[in-house]
Design an enzyme around this catalytic site. Sequence first.
Site: not given
Length: 264
Positions: A51, A122-123, A185
């Site tokens: 990927d 993706n991001e 988080a």
Amino acid sequence: IIGGEVMKTYAIVCKQDQESITLSEKLKEQLNTFLTYNEKEPDIVISVGGDGTMLYSVHKYIDAIDRVAFIGIHTGTLGFLTDYQRDEYLQLVLDIQNGQHRIYERHLLEVSCLEGTYFALNEVRIENNRRSQVMDVYINDEYFETFRGNGLCVSTPVGSTAYNKSLGGAVINTCTGLMQLSEIAGIHHNAYRSLGSSLILDQSHTIRFQSQSYQGAILGVDHLVIDLKDKDCICVKMSSKKARFLQYRNVSFTQRLKRAYLNS
Ligand code: NAD
């Protein structure tokens, strides 16, 4: 989209391990009998690796994203962005030769900061592992929340099964034009509050991240890591650019999900 395009040229983007290099050579030998290898202006880009190699391929050809079509062959375990396994390379050659393809388009994210503008399949992540990162989040210039924690991640539908999934974000069907903001988080108690859950937005939204200091923070764009300037201002939105993927096999999104995450 059902593709009517005739593919004449191709290029290979290859992971630099021996197995991927050998497989690329075998592919070239076969493909050169009916296509021309053209690294500068390919119609098809074949990603050989994982990927991560597909992400690299999309970034490499970002300036030609409107006319290039991507397809992937995996040399490790089955990947999410690759349709063929290593022992199926002759089938991939036959499928390309047959030419009966569909093209499906996947939305990219566009992020701008002081370093420039980048595109993500993706991001986009703002992460700080040195100290807790405080940032104000604005949606379409309207103040939304103040986040404190390790960082924030905005993912595309394609990226919803990647980092976003590890953050507990939702998996989103890849054909939608949605982006998802998830916390890394986040700190939540009486004094510090942010949404906590993932937030899904569409193409009409721009998210702006503003901070007193981004010291020690990085901007992650897929596999890229960019050091943020202390007084940076980061804007993320769905881009009008889309990555085009070739499909010869009819693998539904449900099948893809089951294959990657549920079948042992
Ligand atoms: P890599 O190639 O080692 O990728 C890391 C893992 O993410 C691999 O298992 C890969 O198959 C998987 N992956 C990547 N894109 C995916 C997708 N769209 N759907 C499902 N799985 C996907 O590392 P890299 O080359 O640096 O790739 C960067 C990507 O790795 C980032 O975009 C991020 O999404 C992902 N990543 C995930 C985590 C995590 O889940 N905790 C941590 C770091 C990076």
